[in-house]
Design an enzyme around this catalytic site. Structure first.
Site, PDB file in Angstrom:
ATOM      1  N   GLY A 274       0.824  -1.203   0.000  1.00 19.40           N
ATOM      2  CA  GLY A 274       0.000   0.000   0.000  1.00 19.40           C
ATOM      3  C   GLY A 274       0.858   1.254   0.000  1.00 19.40           C
ATOM      4  O   GLY A 274       0.710   2.115  -0.845  1.00 19.40           O
TER       5      GLY A 274
ATOM      6  N   GLY B  64       1.206  -6.370   4.281  1.00 21.37           N
ATOM      7  CA  GLY B  64       2.498  -6.996   4.021  1.00 21.37           C
ATOM      8  C   GLY B  64       3.478  -6.748   5.146  1.00 21.37           C
ATOM      9  O   GLY B  64       4.634  -7.152   5.090  1.00 21.37           O
TER      10      GLY B  64
ATOM     11  N   GLY C 213       0.181   1.657  13.072  1.00 20.49           N
ATOM     12  CA  GLY C 213      -0.558   0.403  13.118  1.00 20.49           C
ATOM     13  C   GLY C 213      -0.054  -0.581  14.158  1.00 20.49           C
ATOM     14  O   GLY C 213      -0.837  -1.103  14.966  1.00 20.49           O
TER      15      GLY C 213
ATOM     16  N   ARG D 179      10.326  -1.252  22.015  1.00 18.98           N
ATOM     17  CA  ARG D 179      10.332  -2.719  21.945  1.00 18.98           C
ATOM     18  C   ARG D 179      10.001  -3.162  20.525  1.00 18.98           C
ATOM     19  O   ARG D 179       9.028  -2.694  19.921  1.00 18.98           O
ATOM     20  CB  ARG D 179       9.300  -3.285  22.923  1.00 18.98           C
ATOM     21  CG  ARG D 179       9.118  -4.792  22.813  1.00 18.98           C
ATOM     22  CD  ARG D 179       8.191  -5.343  23.885  1.00 18.98           C
ATOM     23  NE  ARG D 179       8.885  -5.419  25.160  1.00 18.98           N
ATOM     24  CZ  ARG D 179       8.496  -4.813  26.279  1.00 18.98           C
ATOM     25  NH1 ARG D 179       7.406  -4.076  26.299  1.00 18.98           N
ATOM     26  NH2 ARG D 179       9.196  -4.946  27.381  1.00 18.98           N
TER      27      ARG D 179
ATOM     28  N   ASN E   8       8.412  -8.019  16.721  1.00 20.40           N
ATOM     29  CA  ASN E   8       8.835  -9.190  15.965  1.00 20.40           C
ATOM     30  C   ASN E   8      10.048  -8.783  15.136  1.00 20.40           C
ATOM     31  O   ASN E   8       9.897  -8.218  14.052  1.00 20.40           O
ATOM     32  CB  ASN E   8       7.698  -9.683  15.065  1.00 20.40           C
ATOM     33  CG  ASN E   8       8.091 -10.920  14.265  1.00 20.40           C
ATOM     34  OD1 ASN E   8       9.242 -11.371  14.313  1.00 20.40           O
ATOM     35  ND2 ASN E   8       7.140 -11.458  13.526  1.00 20.40           N
ATOM     36  N   PRO E   9      11.244  -9.036  15.646  1.00 24.83           N
ATOM     37  CA  PRO E   9      12.441  -8.554  14.944  1.00 24.83           C
ATOM     38  C   PRO E   9      12.521  -9.017  13.495  1.00 24.83           C
ATOM     39  O   PRO E   9      13.048  -8.306  12.643  1.00 24.83           O
ATOM     40  CB  PRO E   9      13.587  -9.141  15.778  1.00 24.83           C
ATOM     41  CG  PRO E   9      13.008  -9.293  17.152  1.00 24.83           C
ATOM     42  CD  PRO E   9      11.564  -9.663  16.933  1.00 24.83           C
TER      43      PRO E   9
ATOM     44  N   GLY F 273       6.380   1.928  15.759  1.00 23.45           N
ATOM     45  CA  GLY F 273       6.442   1.407  14.396  1.00 23.45           C
ATOM     46  C   GLY F 273       7.802   1.660  13.767  1.00 23.45           C
ATOM     47  O   GLY F 273       8.560   2.530  14.206  1.00 23.45           O
TER      48      GLY F 273
ATOM     49  N   GLU G 240       7.955   3.330   8.500  1.00 21.60           N
ATOM     50  CA  GLU G 240       8.265   4.595   7.846  1.00 21.60           C
ATOM     51  C   GLU G 240       9.622   5.124   8.293  1.00 21.60           C
ATOM     52  O   GLU G 240      10.266   5.900   7.589  1.00 21.60           O
ATOM     53  CB  GLU G 240       7.142   5.605   8.099  1.00 21.60           C
ATOM     54  CG  GLU G 240       5.802   5.006   7.688  1.00 21.60           C
ATOM     55  CD  GLU G 240       4.683   6.011   7.475  1.00 21.60           C
ATOM     56  OE1 GLU G 240       4.885   7.203   7.719  1.00 21.60           O
ATOM     57  OE2 GLU G 240       3.605   5.581   7.059  1.00 21.60           O
TER      58      GLU G 240
END
Lengths: 320, 732
Positions: free
Chosen positions: B244, B472, B514, B615, B618-619, B689, B692
């Site tokens: 997106g 994704g 998100g 944190r 999920n690396p 996040g 970006e």
């Protein structure tokens, strides 16, 4: 895409005969360019003649020590052929510099010679384009022309022939073999195969109506160091800004053809002759009379610099 | 649940699942072709027809006449929906340009008709038969021409967007060392792999739209506004999105025309934006012109910093505000930022990955490189010397958790930055001129209200439902991880259903909010489920430990299975305390490039990003986000440009052959390191996040490396070889 009829040809002369008598007929082999153009209705054939059964997919030695490449030999097969890799390295190198693996598996030798320009205005059917719609004008002139031609162009069209393989065929002095509806065969030197645009940019080659390419032949190997250098905006899967196909001999003499700049693989005898004198002199002769746009005048410099890189590589023994 | 104070100790501090590298739970479906993307949802409605969109051939003006009679009579055609026969539709809150209806043309390739047929090929063939006559009007398509007269945009407070602190002019005039440079960035296309696509089906006055959209709740509200119907009568389903990057934040013409075509035919209709339409029909990142002035003392401390930005957009709205990071990154008492927006008649500019910040860093971080060289100071050291204590542009605010200096130092160490030759154009190897560059990056880390529903079944399995999307990015997986952790079950005991407007409204996927917001919303729902379980089984859930499918309270041990079936909704909202903080994420980018001394071709040789984003949930998937963003940074720096034809007013290179994005051969070894930080202000999970963040500064590091390699500074992106070929060293 407009509806069309379809047949599989059974022999080359037959294919040529059908093409000559059927209005709007086109040959199809790999279809990698034609189908895209049909979807946009830039090409709208009424009838497709499929060549896949003609067994034109063989590579054979010729009696004079050269090579005869069938018209439907795929780019992948040609580039992988041991003889081509050993004796005509510039051809293998040029082919693998083009498109992607998937496309090269489908695209054919003859089809590659006939691929049409990638000018973005040719592709946008809202725009005037003398090549797509003769007499409508050229939107590229005065528009976004960074990719387009600098020499051999005309006031009607500044598009380029986009291919890589053709540059190698040009330095190898290839000959295009054809057959027509009457079964007559003829041999067209690669130098005479593509046309300059002039006032008729929609006519791109000297093939006659219905004339079918059956093979491309190469003279016997000429030795030397074979190099294909393609300069583009990303490392792969892009058309050339400038490309140089060259065969350079140990004594510094050689041949070169330059892509990305003209309606045809661009080779000038005087530039070949000047190669021992270095890139600047050869490039100046190659581009004498060029007419770049503001957007693409950098190609004049780029040709010279790329050629300098090629000659340095040849000197260093890089190539095949 | 309101998150109304910085997080204290939580169960995530001792997490076993959250924070661990976890393969995507949706991965097997995606690689086996069984994840249903919008256009492929053949099973959701029977007898689907195909729509094909016709785009306007002019950029501005009006349709004089449209003859669709041949198309209507063509084989297989069911209907032709035309703009002149359709009254102008409503507009979604987030839309700027009109999507359909009426005879006015606002931009090139604006949708003017949709042909519906039994097959895609029939629809396409008939579309070519439509004859349209236009009256062409003059338009403004040239940002450079429009910029000098462009007004200031409206800032967040509705006032003209020009902010001053201290005395910039005085401090700049007095500064010992100055930079005053102008940079330009190009219009860019999202170029995501999956085109916009929708299937619409009406059941009476109720519409179902299977689509590819990042923001399900926005999509529902927009469709209601556009069609003039109650959004409650619309169901949106967008479980899988094939990329997106901001291009699917909004309802676009595929969805609108699918709905109109389905209405016209009484059939389910699927419509995709054909690839050649996307650049001009949909949204793009607007080009910018930026002027940056920096004044510093000889010690490298910035005393004056100004960043002025000009961009343009249809209707003179929004544009691309490249100044966003500048009030945050570097200290300096005297400051100016200003954001101008010109009215252009190009297609709609709107959000694309790190809107504002992505092109902003391409300028600011090169200006910093220029300043470092003028000062004779290492670029890493210059940034460390200007590390602020409070938010420079808003001194009343504190940073929630900022570890940029660690990113810089650890990145320099890891990359081998000390091997860089500070003198440009001095290092070569064979045909290559070699250089290293770096840049810092900042991206704001907002959070949004986000809700979810969690079900516990009788076998002890957990099902999470939310309208959150996975574009994704890995949302499925981090949501499953969060639920598994909170409910004390293994990951394979959790299922996740996303993207359906029948589920609770989430934050959606946008603005890098998100991951932080949606996981917090799922956590809130899980806390409510734990409480419901406690109530049902008679214990205080807040005092219990949920682990390995068991619940332990003191000496008691219960099985989760005993509590099911049970469901709970939950929502996280974020309190006002956050206003005292600036919550951002930080990155240091390092890269090495080679520039061909003959042709000027650039090859990136290696890249490193060191990220500080709290944190890392999920690396594994976070790394994918960062390296993907770095690839986009390569594109922005080196090749991506929607070329404007200023006569006809459109983006000329409107397909993926003409609009070049990096391919595999352009991308070298990429490394991504995450600092082990937590940010207590952002959310209960203390996670920010990264999607970006990764693009912020990536392109500037490349630009700076090119300068280091060649000694040539190019300030107009993309840095294609035609812009510096004549300045490369003379060749023999």
């Amino acid at each position: 895409m407009k509806p069309f009829t379809y047949q599989r040809a059974t022999s080359a002369p037959d294919a040529a005969a059908v093409a000559a008598r059927t209005p709007g007929a086109r040959f199809i082999a790999g279809g990698t360019n034609l189908l895209d153009l049909m979807k946009l209705e830039i090409e709208a054939p009424a009838h497709l003649i499929d060549l896949q059964d003609l067994r034109l997919d063989r590579i054979q030695r010729t009696d004079d020590g050269g090579l005869r490449i069938g018209a439907t030999v795929t780019n992948s097969a040609l580039a992988a052929d041991p003889t081509v890799r050993r004796d005509y390295g510039v051809l293998a190198r040029a082919i693998v510099a083009g498109a992607s693996g998937q496309l090269r598996n489908k695209a054919t030798t003859a089809g590659n010679l006939l691929q049409r320009t990638r000018c973005p205005y040719f592709y946008d059917t809202n725009m005037p384009c003398n090549k797509r719609l003769p007499g409508s004008g050229c939107a590229a002139i005065g528009g976004f022309s960074r990719q387009l031609g600098i020499i051999g162009t005309s006031d009607a069209c500044i598009a380029t022939y986009p291919g890589d393989m053709g540059q190698a065929l040009r330095v190898l002095d290839a000959v295009v073999e054809t057959v027509n509806a009457l079964g007559d065969v003829r041999s067209i030197p690669i130098a005479d195969f593509h046309r300059l645009w002039g006032d008729t940019p929609h006519i791109e080659t000297n093939l006659q109506a219905g004339e079918l390419i059956t093979a491309v032949t190469l003279p016997k190997p000429i030795g030397g160091t074979h190099i294909y250098r393609k300069v583009r905006d990303r490392a792969s899967y892009a058309f050339a800004l400038v490309s140089v196909a060259a065969v350079i001999q140990p004594d510094g003499t050689g041949r070169l053809s330059v892509g990305g700049i003209a309606p045809k693989p661009w080779r000038v005898a005087a530039a070949d002759d000047a190669l021992p004198g270095g890139a600047r002199a050869a490039a100046a002769l190659l581009l004498a009379g060029s007419r770049p746009t503001e957007d693409n005048k950098f190609k004049v410099t780029l040709v010279e610099r790329t050629l300098a890189g090629v000659l340095a590589d040849a000197q260093a023994g890089k190539g095949s | 649940m309101e998150f109304n104070a910085p997080a204290g100790a939580t169960l995530f501090d001792t997490a076993k699942i959250v924070g661990k590298s976890t393969p995507r739970i949706d991965g097997p479906r995606k690689v086996s072709g069984t994840a249903p993307y919008a256009y492929e949802r053949h099973d959701v409605a029977p007898n689907q027809a195909y729509g094909y969109i016709v785009g306007s051939a002019i950029a501005k003006g009006r349709i004089l006449s449209m003859d669709a009679s041949a198309a209507r009579a063509a084989p297989g055609v069911l209907a032709v929906v035309t703009a002149p026969e359709t009254p102008p539709l409503g507009r979604g809150k987030q839309n700027i340009a009109p999507l359909f209806g009426g005879s006015e043309i606002a931009h090139y390739h604006q949708a003017i008709a949709c042909v519906v047929a039994e097959t895609f090929e029939q629809a396409r063939a008939a579309a070519a038969m439509i004859q349209t006559r236009y009256a062409r009007a003059d338009g403004q398509f040239d940002l450079a021409k429009a910029a000098p007269g462009a007004p200031l945009d409206k800032g967040e407070d509705g006032k003209p967007d020009r902010k001053m602190l201290g005395d910039f002019n005085g401090a700049f005039a007095a500064a010992a060392v100055k930079i005053d440079a102008r940079y330009t960035t190009s219009d860019e296309s999202h170029a995501m792999m999956e085109p916009h696509a929708s299937i619409a089906n009406w059941d009476g006055d109720r519409l179902t739209l299977w689509t590819s959209n990042q923001m399900v709740a926005w999509a529902r509200a927009s469709m209601g506004a556009i069609l003039g119907i109650d959004p409650q009568k619309i169901r949106i389903d967008s479980p899988y999105v094939g990329g997106g990057f901001g291009g699917k934040l909004f309802i676009r013409s595929d969805a609108v025309l699918a709905a109109l075509a389905a209405k016209a035919t009484g059939r389910a209709v699927k419509v995709t934006l054909q690839r050649p339409l996307i650049a001009n029909n949909a949204t793009h990142r607007p080009a910018t012109i930026q002027r940056i002035r920096i004044g510093a003392g000889r010690d490298g401390r910035i005393t004056a910093l100004a960043h002025e930005n000009w961009s343009g957009n249809i209707g003179g709205k929004e544009g691309e505000n490249a100044t966003l990071q500048t009030p945050k990154l570097y200290a300096g008492a005297n400051r100016l930022t200003a954001n101008h927006i010109a009215t252009l008649d190009l297609p709609e500019g709107n959000a694309m990955r790190a809107p504002g910040e992505a092109p902003g860093h391409l300028a600011l971080e090169v200006a910093m490189d220029e300043l470092a060289e003028k000062l004779g100071l290492d670029p890493v050291e210059l940034r460390i010397r200007n590390e602020p204590d409070t938010v420079p542009g808003e001194p009343a605010k504190r940073f929630s958790d900022r570890n940029l200096v660690r990113c810089l130092r650890e990145g320099a160490e890891h990359f081998g930055w000390s091997a860089r030759n500070a003198r440009a154009g001095q290092t070569s190897g064979g045909q290559w001129l070699i250089g290293m560059g770096m840049a810092a990056g900042y991206r704001t880390s907002p959070t949004q209200t986000s809700a979810a529903r969690v079900h516990l079944d009788a076998s002890g399995r957990i099902l999470v439902e939310t309208d959150m999307t996975d574009i994704g990015t890995g949302s499925y997986t981090i949501i499953a991880q969060t639920a598994a952790e909170t409910m004390g079950v293994s990951l394979d005991r959790v299922s996740v259903t996303l993207g359906d407007s029948r589920h609770p409204v989430s934050a959606g996927s946008g603005g890098q909010w998100g991951a932080a917001s949606a996981t917090a919303g799922v956590y809130a729902a899980c806390v409510n489920l734990r409480r419901a379980i406690g109530t049902k089984l008679g214990f205080d859930s807040d005092a219990a430990t949920f682990s390995s499918g068991k619940i332990r309270i003191g000496n008691r041990s219960l099985s989760l299975r005993d509590a099911g079936p049970l469901s709970a909704d939950g929502e996280i909202s974020f309190g006002k305390f956050k206003r005292d903080y600036d919550v951002g994420s930080y990155v240091a980018h390092f890269c090495e490039v080679g520039v061909d001394r003959y042709t000027g071709e650039i090859r990136v040789r290696r890249m490193l990003a060191v990220c500080d984003a709290g944190r890392i949930l999920n690396p594994l998937s976070a790394r994918s986000q960062v390296i993907g963003a770095m690839v986009m940074g390569v594109g922005a720096a080196l090749m991506e440009e929607l070329a404007v034809d200023k006569r006809f007013g459109f983006f000329v290179n409107h397909d993926l052959a003409g609009y070049e994005v990096p391919v595999h051969a352009d991308i070298p070894e990429q490394e991504c390191i995450f600092l082990d930080t937590t940010d207590p202000v952002v959310s209960p999970l203390q996670a920010k996040g990264v999607g970006e963040l990764g693009i912020c500064g990536a392109g500037a590091a490349i630009a700076n490396a090119i300068y280091n390699a060649t000694g040539i500074r190019v300030r107009d992106y993309p840095l294609t070889l035609d812009k510096y070929l004549d300045r490369l060293p003379v060749i023999a």
